[in-house]
Design a protein around this motif. Structure first.
Motif, PDB file in Angstrom:
ATOM      1  N   ARG A   8      74.791  13.164  56.513  1.00 24.67           N
ATOM      2  CA  ARG A   8      74.858  12.292  57.687  1.00 24.67           C
ATOM      3  C   ARG A   8      73.666  12.549  58.605  1.00 24.67           C
ATOM      4  NH1 ARG A   8      79.857  12.039  62.093  1.00 24.67           N
ATOM      5  NH2 ARG A   8      78.747  10.763  63.646  1.00 24.67           N
ATOM      6  N   ASP A  50      57.582   4.910  62.986  1.00 31.45           N
ATOM      7  CA  ASP A  50      57.120   4.850  61.598  1.00 31.45           C
ATOM      8  C   ASP A  50      56.399   6.160  61.317  1.00 31.45           C
ATOM      9  OD1 ASP A  50      56.062   4.376  59.132  1.00 31.45           O
ATOM     10  OD2 ASP A  50      54.861   2.633  59.718  1.00 31.45           O
ATOM     11  N   GLN A  61      70.317  11.053  57.559  1.00 35.88           N
ATOM     12  CA  GLN A  61      70.181   9.597  57.663  1.00 35.88           C
ATOM     13  C   GLN A  61      70.047   9.112  59.110  1.00 35.88           C
ATOM     14  OE1 GLN A  61      73.670   8.305  55.571  1.00 35.88           O
ATOM     15  NE2 GLN A  61      72.969   9.116  53.601  1.00 35.88           N
ATOM     16  N   LEU A  62      69.782  10.048  60.022  1.00 30.67           N
ATOM     17  CA  LEU A  62      69.594   9.638  61.411  1.00 30.67           C
ATOM     18  C   LEU A  62      68.414   8.679  61.530  1.00 30.67           C
ATOM     19  CD1 LEU A  62      69.986  13.112  63.169  1.00 30.67           C
ATOM     20  CD2 LEU A  62      71.541  11.169  63.388  1.00 30.67           C
ATOM     21  N   PRO A  63      68.511   7.663  62.381  1.00 30.02           N
ATOM     22  CA  PRO A  63      67.382   6.754  62.551  1.00 30.02           C
ATOM     23  C   PRO A  63      66.205   7.474  63.210  1.00 30.02           C
ATOM     24  CG  PRO A  63      69.072   6.319  64.193  1.00 30.02           C
ATOM     25  CD  PRO A  63      69.659   7.302  63.228  1.00 30.02           C
ATOM     26  N   LYS A  64      65.012   7.091  62.821  1.00 32.65           N
ATOM     27  CA  LYS A  64      63.794   7.689  63.375  1.00 32.65           C
ATOM     28  C   LYS A  64      63.367   6.854  64.577  1.00 32.65           C
ATOM     29  CE  LYS A  64      62.541   9.438  58.824  1.00 32.65           C
ATOM     30  NZ  LYS A  64      63.797   9.002  58.194  1.00 32.65           N
ATOM     31  N   VAL A  65      63.746   7.339  65.742  1.00 32.82           N
ATOM     32  CA  VAL A  65      63.502   6.590  66.976  1.00 32.82           C
ATOM     33  C   VAL A  65      62.795   7.488  67.979  1.00 32.82           C
ATOM     34  CG1 VAL A  65      65.500   5.081  66.645  1.00 32.82           C
ATOM     35  CG2 VAL A  65      65.754   7.209  67.964  1.00 32.82           C
ATOM     36  N   ASN A  96      70.364  15.961  68.241  1.00 32.37           N
ATOM     37  CA  ASN A  96      70.637  14.525  68.302  1.00 32.37           C
ATOM     38  C   ASN A  96      71.727  14.087  67.320  1.00 32.37           C
ATOM     39  OD1 ASN A  96      68.930  14.993  66.070  1.00 32.37           O
ATOM     40  ND2 ASN A  96      68.039  12.926  66.168  1.00 32.37           N
ATOM     41  N   SER A 140      67.507   8.880  71.796  1.00 33.72           N
ATOM     42  CA  SER A 140      68.600   9.601  71.153  1.00 33.72           C
ATOM     43  C   SER A 140      69.536  10.194  72.202  1.00 33.72           C
ATOM     44  CB  SER A 140      68.058  10.734  70.274  1.00 33.72           C
ATOM     45  OG  SER A 140      67.380  10.234  69.152  1.00 33.72           O
ATOM     46  N   ALA A 186      64.077  13.433  60.851  1.00 33.28           N
ATOM     47  CA  ALA A 186      64.472  12.742  62.086  1.00 33.28           C
ATOM     48  C   ALA A 186      65.349  13.566  63.003  1.00 33.28           C
ATOM     49  CB  ALA A 186      65.199  11.442  61.726  1.00 33.28           C
ATOM     50  N   ARG A 243      59.875   2.131  70.312  1.00 36.99           N
ATOM     51  CA  ARG A 243      61.257   2.426  69.985  1.00 36.99           C
ATOM     52  C   ARG A 243      61.400   3.047  68.596  1.00 36.99           C
ATOM     53  NH1 ARG A 243      64.197   0.158  74.056  1.00 36.99           N
ATOM     54  NH2 ARG A 243      66.164   0.384  72.928  1.00 36.99           N
ATOM     55  N   ALA A 244      61.293   2.278  67.535  1.00 35.57           N
ATOM     56  CA  ALA A 244      61.392   2.832  66.182  1.00 35.57           C
ATOM     57  C   ALA A 244      60.098   3.561  65.845  1.00 35.57           C
ATOM     58  CB  ALA A 244      61.657   1.716  65.172  1.00 35.57           C
TER      59      ALA A 244
END
Length: 373
Positions: free
Chosen positions: A198, A245, A201-205, A136, A210, A104, A242-243
């Motif tokens: 850290r 997958d 673990q970033l969100p996959k967006v 990001n 970002s 991510a 947005r998110a």
């Protein structure tokens, strides 16, 4: 001069006596990886040793705002005006391939045109371009060139580690903390490892959602700063996809970017955070996030992205031939700290070799019009 902000002086950086020796080792490893990537990455061409996979080359415009407080109206931000720009969105991994394989971490590289003054690159001082190469996250996972020697190996070999499942993951973690067994226990790389966790673990967006930071500190004229590109709130609210997958298809980030920019314009706020405390906002320790309660980010410019079609394969070809480096800036915006200083020659040598292997002309464009309609 405002009393709350730390003035820039040369002694805010701490020289590493082993810097030059370690840097040459990093450059050698980088060049070997790039040469081998023609075959190893399956693309038939040499890739970057970081941010190897790009998601699109985008036309933009930077509007430098007027009426800024004097301490923020520094360097290129001292005079209001509009400048053409190009943006490269990318994945942070040194590998190409399916998005699910890459993670991510993403990047936004920005090239601004028609900037007066020589750059800090001795071999191309008069390009009149000004680059950012942002990631990001507000932190990075490596503090010294010495540590980058083993961290670089770990990231280049990461697919082999993780292919072994849990034992491979555990070995990767152990080798990271211990420097592959080279560090004394009291010097284990805990801060850098925790920064890596850290980042992992970033969100996959969607890459448009970002924020993107300079990896380390930079000069801001008379002061010391970090620079962030933050999504304009109204633009971010309008994003539909947005998110991400990343297991749903080999390619998820680029199709989402192509679709969003094909439907509507977008904007980022270019923001500056000035240093007020060198202990809590260090220059040499890039694993530390600078607290916004000590110094908030202030918007100094708008990065506007018009609605556009970036779907063609030629878009990726043109993007691949470009070069971005945090050192293609004027002296008032020089990168600071040993890790940022290492990027100067690593990026230059990486770019020269990659263009040579790919038989691409290495030349700065004079405007976005040279590349995009």
């Amino acid at each position: 001069m405002a009393t709350g902000f730390i003035p820039y002086t040369r002694d805010v950086e701490v020289a590493d006596p082993q810097f030059d020796q370690n840097l040459q080792t990093v450059i050698g490893k980088t060049e070997r990886y790039i040469a081998e990537s023609v075959e190893s990455e399956g693309t038939g061409r040499a890739v970057r040793d970081a941010h190897a996979k790009g998601y699109g080359l985008v036309r933009g415009e930077v509007e430098i705002l007027g009426g800024l407080p004097a301490e923020y109206a520094q360097g290129v931000y001292a005079a209001p005006g509009r400048h053409g720009a190009l943006i490269r969105f990318s994945n942070g991994s040194p590998h190409a391939g399916a998005d699910a394989r890459l993670g991510a971490a993403t990047g936004l590289a920005l090239k601004i045109f028609d900037i007066d003054g020589p750059t800090l690159l001795e071999d191309e001082p008069d390009t009149r371009t000004f680059d950012y190469a942002n990631i990001n996250a507000p932190i990075f996972f490596c503090n010294t060139v010495e540590h980058y020697l083993f961290i670089q190996d770990l990231f280049l070999q990461a697919p082999a580690y993780f292919a072994e499942g849990r034992p491979g993951v555990h070995r990767f973690y152990r080798d990271f903390v211990t420097g592959k067994g080279t560090l004394d226990q009291e010097d284990w790389a805990w801060d850098e490892f925790l920064a890596f966790l850290r980042l992992s673990q970033l969100p996959k967006v969607n890459v448009l959602l970002s924020s993107y930071w300079t990896m380390g500190a930079v000069r801001h004229g008379d002061y010391i700063a970090k620079v962030r590109f933050a999504p304009d709130p109204a633009s971010a609210d309008a994003v539909v996809r947005r998110a991400m997958d990343i297991a749903s298809a080999p390619e998820v980030f680029r199709p989402a970017l192509v679709a969003e920019l094909g439907e509507r314009p977008y904007a980022f706020d270019i923001q500056v955070q000035l240093c007020t405390d060198l202990e809590r906002m260090p220059v040499e320790d890039v694993t530390v996030e600078w607290p916004e309660k000590l110094s908030p980010f202030v918007t100094v410019a708008k990065l506007r992205i018009p609605q556009q079609d970036i779907s063609g394969e030629d878009n990726l070809e043109k993007m691949d031939a470009l070069s971005f480096t945090p050192w293609r800036v004027t002296a008032e915006h020089a990168p600071l700290g040993n890790i940022m200083r290492a990027r100067k020659e690593v990026y230059r040598r990486s770019s020269v070799l990659r263009h040579k292997l790919n038989q691409q002309q290495r030349e700065e464009p004079r405007s976005a019009d040279e590349l995009l309609p």
